[in-house]
Scaffold this active site. Structure first.
Site, PDB file in Angstrom:
ATOM      1  N   HIS A  84      31.025  16.996   9.104  1.00 12.64           N
ATOM      2  CA  HIS A  84      31.895  17.684   7.929  1.00 12.64           C
ATOM      3  C   HIS A  84      31.806  19.055   8.148  1.00 12.64           C
ATOM      4  O   HIS A  84      30.648  19.586   7.470  1.00 12.64           O
ATOM      5  CB  HIS A  84      31.677  17.231   6.632  1.00 12.64           C
ATOM      6  CG  HIS A  84      32.219  15.835   6.420  1.00 12.64           C
ATOM      7  ND1 HIS A  84      33.139  15.304   5.938  1.00 12.64           N
ATOM      8  CD2 HIS A  84      31.814  14.559   6.862  1.00 12.64           C
ATOM      9  CE1 HIS A  84      33.639  14.189   5.943  1.00 12.64           C
ATOM     10  NE2 HIS A  84      32.530  13.602   6.500  1.00 12.64           N
TER      11      HIS A  84
ATOM     12  N   ASP B  35      34.289  27.885 -17.394  1.00 14.98           N
ATOM     13  CA  ASP B  35      35.629  27.362 -17.175  1.00 14.98           C
ATOM     14  C   ASP B  35      36.503  27.546 -18.396  1.00 14.98           C
ATOM     15  O   ASP B  35      37.556  28.220 -18.020  1.00 14.98           O
ATOM     16  CB  ASP B  35      35.493  25.800 -16.761  1.00 14.98           C
ATOM     17  CG  ASP B  35      34.503  25.610 -15.833  1.00 14.98           C
ATOM     18  OD1 ASP B  35      34.270  26.381 -15.088  1.00 14.98           O
ATOM     19  OD2 ASP B  35      34.039  24.337 -15.533  1.00 14.98           O
TER      20      ASP B  35
ATOM     21  N   GLY C 179      37.938  10.380   5.089  1.00  9.53           N
ATOM     22  CA  GLY C 179      38.393   9.107   4.122  1.00  9.53           C
ATOM     23  C   GLY C 179      37.444   7.854   4.523  1.00  9.53           C
ATOM     24  O   GLY C 179      36.662   7.994   5.563  1.00  9.53           O
TER      25      GLY C 179
ATOM     26  N   LYS D  15      33.603  26.173  -8.770  1.00 11.13           N
ATOM     27  CA  LYS D  15      33.028  26.906  -9.816  1.00 11.13           C
ATOM     28  C   LYS D  15      33.048  28.462  -9.577  1.00 11.13           C
ATOM     29  O   LYS D  15      33.354  29.196 -10.141  1.00 11.13           O
ATOM     30  CB  LYS D  15      31.817  26.318  -9.866  1.00 11.13           C
ATOM     31  CG  LYS D  15      30.909  26.689 -11.024  1.00 11.13           C
ATOM     32  CD  LYS D  15      31.438  26.178 -12.303  1.00 11.13           C
ATOM     33  CE  LYS D  15      31.023  26.443 -13.564  1.00 11.13           C
ATOM     34  NZ  LYS D  15      31.289  25.451 -14.890  1.00 11.13           N
TER      35      LYS D  15
ATOM     36  N   GLU E  34      33.051  21.425   6.588  1.00 11.72           N
ATOM     37  CA  GLU E  34      33.098  21.950   5.046  1.00 11.72           C
ATOM     38  C   GLU E  34      32.052  21.901   3.977  1.00 11.72           C
ATOM     39  O   GLU E  34      32.074  22.579   3.090  1.00 11.72           O
ATOM     40  CB  GLU E  34      34.310  21.260   4.471  1.00 11.72           C
ATOM     41  CG  GLU E  34      34.479  19.734   3.961  1.00 11.72           C
ATOM     42  CD  GLU E  34      34.403  18.713   5.052  1.00 11.72           C
ATOM     43  OE1 GLU E  34      34.301  19.153   6.126  1.00 11.72           O
ATOM     44  OE2 GLU E  34      34.564  17.543   4.750  1.00 11.72           O
TER      45      GLU E  34
ATOM     46  N   CYS F   8      36.140  14.004  10.768  1.00 12.00           N
ATOM     47  CA  CYS F   8      35.562  12.714  10.266  1.00 12.00           C
ATOM     48  C   CYS F   8      37.050  11.551  10.480  1.00 12.00           C
ATOM     49  O   CYS F   8      37.339  11.393  11.526  1.00 12.00           O
ATOM     50  CB  CYS F   8      35.181  12.636   8.874  1.00 12.00           C
ATOM     51  SG  CYS F   8      33.908  11.171   8.588  1.00 12.00           S
ATOM     52  N   TYR F   9      37.279  11.034   9.445  1.00  6.25           N
ATOM     53  CA  TYR F   9      38.332  10.076   9.672  1.00  6.25           C
ATOM     54  C   TYR F   9      39.517  10.657  10.030  1.00  6.25           C
ATOM     55  O   TYR F   9      40.262  10.092  10.803  1.00  6.25           O
ATOM     56  CB  TYR F   9      38.929   9.488   8.240  1.00  6.25           C
ATOM     57  CG  TYR F   9      39.940   8.553   7.984  1.00  6.25           C
ATOM     58  CD1 TYR F   9      39.838   7.131   8.375  1.00  6.25           C
ATOM     59  CD2 TYR F   9      41.179   8.833   8.012  1.00  6.25           C
ATOM     60  CE1 TYR F   9      40.709   6.228   8.652  1.00  6.25           C
ATOM     61  CE2 TYR F   9      42.420   8.052   7.892  1.00  6.25           C
ATOM     62  CZ  TYR F   9      42.164   6.629   8.069  1.00  6.25           C
ATOM     63  OH  TYR F   9      43.200   5.953   8.205  1.00  6.25           O
TER      64      TYR F   9
END
Ligand code: XMP
Length: 555
Positions: free
Chosen positions: A167, A225, A53, A367, A169, A80-81
């Site tokens: 991070h 999509d 964040g 996606k 991710e 992180c945050y």
């Protein structure tokens, strides 16, 4: 059912974390940081992840959570945050870092920490922080550090509390998925039994229940999509569904007819397909408008107006289906994250809509997860693996004002570019493209097996066996029009014409992306053909920007 919950502290990557956990076959969802301890206890998740964040953990009005969460006996990973908040709430010290870190950074990890099992001692991770953990709380040991960040990782293994400043991710963290897997399997003890087919079943049941015998209108663009959303809906409610395809005059060359051929009355699906040709009303609304957010809002609003008109004709409609996916939501500004752009269908919605509710069955997916759903639904591979095309279409690929003339230029240039990439793939397969012999530098061979001791993954071997795709094949590529004219010379005369820009990116989540090193032969021939065949263009540029700091589209 095993689940790991992600608690949102306002980061850009919060859903990406949930998706990384789902990749480990464990169900995961994001919750706001206002979630109560009782709600968490009732869910009894196997683990909790705190997101990053933009705030400072030590400031009073920054998003926080009750410190009771550390006493629930549930493993927690702070990112992180989230890492800084964990340190702050448990008595450690968080401060402004003397040197902030941004981008790919070498991190040294302690292999003895279970979170870093099988991770290289020196690994590359994505950093993005101005604060840092100056002192870890009591009971914690330091498990990772960088040149300027003394606590890039910390852990209290006894309490199963883990934290990383970087991070894991994002794709740029080379061994990030391994770290998330270690948290999911080693720390939380999950077995990993959740699958995408469960998502399809649960969604179909959920949609049936929610919609009942209501009438549903689906905005079908022919892209991955909305096609997946339409087929999902058709599976749930059959004939109650009507699909409307708006040709807004901002589609790729011949695309309107191609979409009609697949989903229309002569196609493979029974979707009650209606095509609306609305190009001229779009061009009128867009005339003189050059501000990107304003253009997006106009295009989004016009979509809804067209649907309202169609729905009036077909009688009362209860629900509107949209193929919104997660990156569209996050980039339109969700919760406390910053707004990057208003993706059409999300931020572009007008305040008043003549429908009872909007249904967005893919709202939480990325996606490639949507493609997986498409395959589960039996949609043909050529449709499922199509490259994405944004809702506002060429409207966001023409920088500045949109005119029919500019649309024609982008359509023609883009058709040439796509044709040349497709020919390039054929030539690569035939071994004709320059450097097609095993030369990894030009990226023309899928994977180099010649170097001794080079171990290939299963996926790499499969690609080599099939010899299907070159490594340079972009995940998304297109031509766009800059808002620039420049001087050129053609024949013996001076020209003052438009500059087309070519874009090609590699990405798996569309949140981050790298520019592709396309073989020069393809760029060369594409450039030549565009300047020769597309009237009004005298210059072709190649976009080398990654995301961040760029975005994939131009606006
Ligand atoms: P950006 O440009 O935000 O694009 O890096 C990320 C991905 O999203 C697509 N995109 C959109 N898709 N409506 C959509 O349905 C939109 O308004 C929109 N804008 C961008 C883009 O093509 C890329 O795949």
């Amino acid at each position: 059912m095993e689940r790991i919950i992600v608690i949102d502290f306002g980061g850009q990557y919060n859903q990406l974390i949930a998706r990384r956990v789902r990749e480990c076959n464990v169900y995961s969802e994001v919750y706001p940081n206002s979630i109560s301890m009782d709600e968490i206890r009732a869910m009894a998740p196997q683990g909790i992840i705190f997101t990053g964040g933009p705030n400072s953990a030590y400031k009073e009005d920054s998003p926080s959570i009750s410190a009771e969460i550390f006493e629930l006996g549930i493993p927690i990973l702070g990112i992180c945050y989230g890492a800084q908040l964990m340190a702050h709430l448990l008595g450690g010290k968080v401060a402004t870092a003397p040197t902030s870190e941004y981008g790919r950074t070498k991190v040294s990890v302690m292999p003895s920490s279970i979170l870093f099992k099988n991770v290289s001692i020196d690994t590359i991770a994505w950093m993005s922080h101005t604060d840092y953990i100056a002192e870890a709380p009591e009971g914690f040991s330091i498990t990772a550090s960088t040149r300027v960040c003394p606590v890039a990782g910390m852990a209290n293994a006894q309490k199963k509390l883990y934290a990383v400043q970087f991070h894991p991710e994002v794709n740029h963290t080379v061994e990030g998925q391994k770290i998330i897997e270690n948290f999911v399997y080693q720390v939380c003890g999950c077995r990993g039994e959740w699958k995408m087919s469960s998502f399809v079943q649960d969604t179909v049941v959920g949609l049936k229940k929610r919609i009942g015998d209501g009438k549903v209108l689906c905005a079908l663009s022919g892209g991955v999509d909305s096609s997946v959303a339409a087929v999902l809906l058709s599976k749930a409610i059959g004939k109650q569904l009507t699909c409307v395809f708006v040709d807004h005059g901002l589609l790729r060359k011949d695309e309107g007819d191609e979409v009609e051929a697949v989903f229309g009355p002569n196609g493979a699906y029974d979707l009650n397909f209606i095509r609306v040709n609305a190009a001229s009303r779009y061009y009128e609304k867009l005339a003189g408008v050059s501000e990107p957010e304003e253009k997006r809002k106009i295009i989004g609003e016009e979509f809804i107006r067209v649907f309202e008109e169609v729905s009036k004709k077909i009688g009362a409609v209860d629900y509107l289906v949209q193929g919104t996916i997660y990156p569209d939501v996050i980039e339109s500004g969700l919760g406390k994250s910053a707004t990057i752009k208003s993706h059409h269908n999300v931020g572009g919605l007008p305040d008043h809509i003549d429908f009872k509710e909007i249904v967005e069955p893919l709202r939480l997916l990325f996606k490639d997860e949507v493609r997986q759903v498409g395959r589960e639904l039996g949609i043909p591979e050529y449709l499922v693996s199509r490259q994405p095309f944004p809702g506002p279409g060429l409207g966001v690929r023409i920088i500045g004002e949109v005119t029919p003339e500019k649309v024609r230029i982008v359509q023609d240039a883009d058709a040439i570019y796509r044709e040349e990439i497709s020919k390039g793939i054929d030539r690569w397969r035939a071994g004709e493209l320059d450097g097609a012999a095993k030369n990894i530098k030009t990226g023309v061979v899928a994977f180099d097996e010649s170097s001794e001791g080079h171990k290939l993954t299963k996926a790499q071997k499969a690609v080599n066996r099939k010899g299907l795709y070159p490594v340079w094949l972009p995940d998304q590529y297109f031509a766009a029009l800059t808002n620039m004219q420049s001087v050129g010379v053609m024949g013996d005369g001076r020209t003052y014409d438009h500059a087309v820009v070519l874009r090609a990116v590699h990405t798996s989540d569309f949140m981050t992306a790298d520019a592709v090193h396309l073989p020069w032969e393809i760029l060369d021939i594409t450039t030549n053909r565009i300047v020769n065949e597309v009237k009004g263009v005298n210059r072709v540029l190649y976009d080398c920007t990654s995301k961040p700091p760029g975005t994939i589209e131009m606006e």
